[in-house]
Every structure is written in structure tokens, then in C-alpha cells.
Design an enzyme around this catalytic site. Structure first.
Site, mmCIF file in Angstrom:
data_model
loop_
_atom_site.group_PDB
_atom_site.id
_atom_site.type_symbol
_atom_site.label_atom_id
_atom_site.label_comp_id
_atom_site.label_asym_id
_atom_site.label_seq_id
_atom_site.Cartn_x
_atom_site.Cartn_y
_atom_site.Cartn_z
ATOM 1 C CE LYS A 50 -7.813 -24.423 27.898
ATOM 2 N NZ LYS A 50 -8.742 -24.330 27.450
ATOM 3 C CE LYS A 110 -6.496 -26.701 35.043
ATOM 4 N NZ LYS A 110 -7.507 -25.594 34.623
ATOM 5 C CE LYS A 145 -11.579 -32.493 28.996
ATOM 6 N NZ LYS A 145 -12.653 -31.742 28.303
HETATM 7 P P1 AMP Z 1 -12.862 -28.983 30.167
HETATM 8 O O1 AMP Z 1 -11.861 -29.849 30.018
HETATM 9 O O2 AMP Z 1 -11.727 -27.516 30.563
HETATM 10 O O3 AMP Z 1 -13.823 -28.040 29.385
HETATM 11 O O4 AMP Z 1 -13.478 -28.789 32.363
HETATM 12 C C1 AMP Z 1 -14.884 -28.986 32.183
HETATM 13 C C2 AMP Z 1 -15.186 -28.344 33.311
HETATM 14 O O5 AMP Z 1 -14.549 -29.138 34.474
HETATM 15 C C3 AMP Z 1 -14.708 -27.310 34.153
HETATM 16 O O6 AMP Z 1 -16.350 -26.837 34.677
HETATM 17 C C4 AMP Z 1 -13.642 -27.305 34.928
HETATM 18 O O7 AMP Z 1 -13.758 -26.190 36.128
HETATM 19 C C5 AMP Z 1 -13.292 -28.413 35.422
HETATM 20 N N1 AMP Z 1 -12.565 -28.953 35.776
HETATM 21 C C6 AMP Z 1 -10.884 -29.074 34.770
HETATM 22 N N2 AMP Z 1 -10.239 -30.123 35.695
HETATM 23 C C7 AMP Z 1 -10.314 -29.906 36.900
HETATM 24 C C8 AMP Z 1 -9.908 -30.083 37.979
HETATM 25 N N3 AMP Z 1 -8.607 -30.928 38.096
HETATM 26 N N4 AMP Z 1 -10.693 -29.913 39.042
HETATM 27 C C9 AMP Z 1 -11.482 -30.018 39.297
HETATM 28 N N5 AMP Z 1 -12.880 -29.297 37.823
HETATM 29 C C10 AMP Z 1 -11.829 -29.714 37.378
#
Ligand code: AMP
Ligand code: TRP
Length: 341
Positions: free
Chosen positions: A121, A205, A208
Site C-alpha cells: 500500500k 488479487k 477496490k
Molecule cells: P478490505 O476491502 O481490505 O476491507 O477487505 C475486506 C475483507 O475482504 C477482508 O476480509 C479481506 O481479506 C477480504 N478480501 C478483500 N479482497 C479479497 C479478494 N480479492 N479475495 C478474497 N477476499 C478478499
């Protein structure tokens, strides 16, 4: 660090969080939110909108407010019952910040220096990253341990942060001779959907922050957009093989198969048995249909809920009071253990 036996005796409790940073996507749903829905019937659950984590990188205040409500809407639309599980936003319970400070004094620079998410990041110019981004994992440990949570459903990318949480809990318990005061929380990661990859590049991956909107399926996408994105997803010209071994080196194909498997609650092997020998001309429309069938009701419900922000705010406010009631005695104990007067 060697781990002592986890002899924590407290009740089982689930905690997890999602950042209100926009573009909630299929990876968030399959890797996290969908698991939350299943867990609410098994254990006491606390689901947080982690707005304090969000501001470790710049957020427009107006958008932050809207996106906080959007995550609350997604939780409820996906099937989390706010009467059963606690749904709230992190900044409403000041204990998160207080415990994070104490954990900043427990965690070591060396531990945080090893965190790969910070490196990703912060990018090339680490000197310009916020200090908050560096200590982000201490705040995450505080989120979890403020409630003495024992189970944490997350996607694969959070594994290292969970390990750090266990290290912090262990060091706190040992150094303050506090016995098994904090549990060593278990990550719940396994299963299809733990690591959903970009539709444009099977080696990164779904995220967002990917500048290409075609790389992800957003929970706000309508049926046509979902179908278009799957149609445009990168693939190869080969037909689908019979086994997972046959997908080796075909990252994009493997990703689409595992998305299909996760959405249909089947194994990837099972999906391949059905589609072996077929090309993407057949598989992609089937995947698009399945994705629309599973996601459209959630999208529609999210829209409905977002039209009533007062209702969502009430859910968050009620949830915050319930969260605070669990957190306060834990934080009081921590302060006493640390030696605060
Ligand atoms: P965040 O958007 O970083 O707050 O992530 C929220 C949740 O979504 C966390 O548990 C992450 O591990 C999960 N997550 C985010 N991106 C992915 C992805 N590409 N595949 C699976 N889980 C994800
Ligand atoms: N760091 C997590 C992410 O980016 C979000 C998060 C913050 C979280 N606090 C948490 C997840 C506590 C689980 C438990 O996805």
C-alpha cells in the site's frame, strides 16, 4: 515466536471488519461477507465498518460517510441480521483507539516492518505513507482483542495480520503475567473464494483500488455490467480440462472456475467435471448467469437500504452501544493490568 498453548477459557466470539473505501467487490463478498452470514447462526458475532482503518489513506470526508453506510447496507443486504449480530462502525467505540495505543507499545518495529500489506500500500515512496498505515495492524489487533474474539473470518490477504494479532496477544499475556487474558484468535480463511483474483490479471488479487473497473465485479454492478465484465475477462483459447491439475499455469481460467465453485457452493473439481472439454464461449455465459442470480438480489436490497440512511444509522448506533458494553470491561481490565491508575 514460539506459541504457548492457548488455554483461553472465555466464550467463542467472532469479529471481523471491512473498510469503507468504496468499490465493494466480489472478493469482499466471497472472502468475507458471505462467511459472516453463515457464522451468525453459530456464534456471537460482531461485524465492524472499520472507518479508522480507512483513513490510513486519504478519504474524502463526504464519501467516507456515504461508504460507511454502504458497507452497513451490504452487511444487511447480504443477510446479516442486525438483531442477532452486532453491526457498528469502529470510530463510534473509542476503546479501539485506546487499545491500539497500548498495542503500539507491545508490538515491535521489526514485526510491523515485515508486514507485506504496508509495503504494497505504501508503494515506492514509503517516507510519504502515513504513520497510521504503518501501525494499521496494531489497530486491527485492537479491534479483535477488545472483544476477546476467538474467530476471525477474513480473506487470504489478512493472514499475516492475524499472525501479528496472535503475537501481540501472546506478548501481552506473557509480559504482564496476565495468564490467558487475551485469546489467540483463529483466522477463518479456508474455502473457495478466500482469494478472488482480478478478471484482467490472474496473478493479482481483485481489489477496490485497481484503476480498471473491468478487473472486478462490484456489488453495485447491474446485471448487464456483470455479464459484460465476465465476457471481457481475460482467458486463454484452450478448452477446460477435467481436473484442477490440468489448470496449472492457467491462472485466469483457474480464477473463473473457483468463482463459479464459490458462488454455487461446489468444489472446483465438481465444476470441471461438468464443463470439461468446453471452451469459454460456453463457460462464461454460464458463470455470468450464476453471478447475476446470486448477486442481483443483494444489489437490489442494498439500493433499497441506502435510500433510507436514517435506518442504517440507527442500526450502527444500536450496534455501537452493544459493542461498547462488551468492550468496556475488557478495556478496564487492560488498563488495570498495564498499571494505569
Ligand atoms: P478490505 O476491502 O481490505 O476491507 O477487505 C475486506 C475483507 O475482504 C477482508 O476480509 C479481506 O481479506 C477480504 N478480501 C478483500 N479482497 C479479497 C479478494 N480479492 N479475495 C478474497 N477476499 C478478499
Ligand atoms: N484489515 C482488514 C482488511 O483490510 C479489515 C479489518 C480491520 C479487519 N480490522 C479487522 C478484519 C479486524 C478482521 C478483523 O480487510
Amino acid at each position: 515466536m514460539s506459541e504457548p498453548q492457548n488455554i483461553y477459557q472465555g466464550p467463542e466470539r467472532v469479529f471481523s471488519g471491512v473498510q469503507p473505501t468504496g468499490n465493494l467487490h466480489l472478493g469482499n463478498y466471497l472472502g468475507a461477507i458471505r462467511k459472516f452470514v453463515a457464522l451468525q447462526n453459530e456464534m456471537e458475532c460482531i461485524f465492524c465498518v472499520v472507518d479508522m482503518h480507512a483513513i490510513t489513506q486519504w478519504q474524502d470526508p463526504k464519501e467516507l460517510r456515504a461508504q460507511t453506510l454502504e458497507i452497513a447496507a451490504a452487511y444487511v443486504a447480504a443477510g446479516i441480521d442486525p438483531e442477532k449480530a452486532v453491526i457498528f462502525h469502529q470510530s463510534a467505540v473509542s476503546g479501539h483507539a485506546e487499545l491500539a495505543w497500548i498495542f503500539n507499545c507491545v508490538a515491535r518495529m521489526g514485526w510491523l516492518n515485515r508486514m507485506t500489506q504496508f509495503k504494497d500500500k505504501a508503494g515506492k515512496d514509503k517516507e510519504r505513507a502515513s504513520v497510521g498505515l504503518f501501525v494499521y495492524p496494531s489497530l486491527m489487533a485492537a479491534d479483535i482483542l477488545l472483544y476477546k474474539a476467538t474467530h476471525v473470518p477474513v480473506g487470504e490477504d489478512q493472514k499475516q495480520h492475524l499472525e501479528l494479532t496472535r503475537d501481540i496477544a501472546t506478548k501481552f499475556n506473557n509480559e504482564f503475567d496476565a495468564g490467558p487474558f487475551f485469546p489467540l484468535p483463529e483466522p477463518l480463511i479456508k474455502g473457495a473464494g478466500a482469494r478472488v483474483m482480478s478478471l484482467r490479471d490472474g496473478s493479482s488479487k481483485m481489489s477496490k483500488s485497481d484503476p480498471s473497473d473491468l478487473s472486478r465485479i462490484n456489488l453495485t454492478d447491474d446485471a448487464d455490467t456483470i455479464a459484460k465484465k465476465i465476457k471481457k475477462a481475460r482467458t486463454d483459447p484452450e478448452p477446460l480440462p477435467e481436473t484442477m491439475a490440468g489448470l496449472e499455469g492457467r491462472l485466469e481460467a483457474e480464477n473463473l472456475i473457483s468463482i463459479y465453485a464459490a458462488l454455487s457452493d461446489r468444489t472446483s473439481e465438481d465444476v470441471l467435471t461438468e464443463y470439461a472439454g468446453q471452451g469459454f464461449g460456453v463457460f462464461k455465459p454460464a458463470l455470468a448467469e450464476l453471478a447475476v442470480e446470486k448477486l442481483s438480489p443483494i444489489t437490489a436490497e442494498m439500493r433499497k437500504l441506502q435510500a433510507d440512511p436514517a435506518f442504517l444509522e440507527t442500526i450502527l448506533k444500536t450496534g455501537a452501544a452493544r459493542a461498547e458494553a462488551i468492550a468496556t470491561p475488557v478495556l478496564d481490565d487492560v488498563k488495570r493490568i498495564v498499571g494505569f491508575l
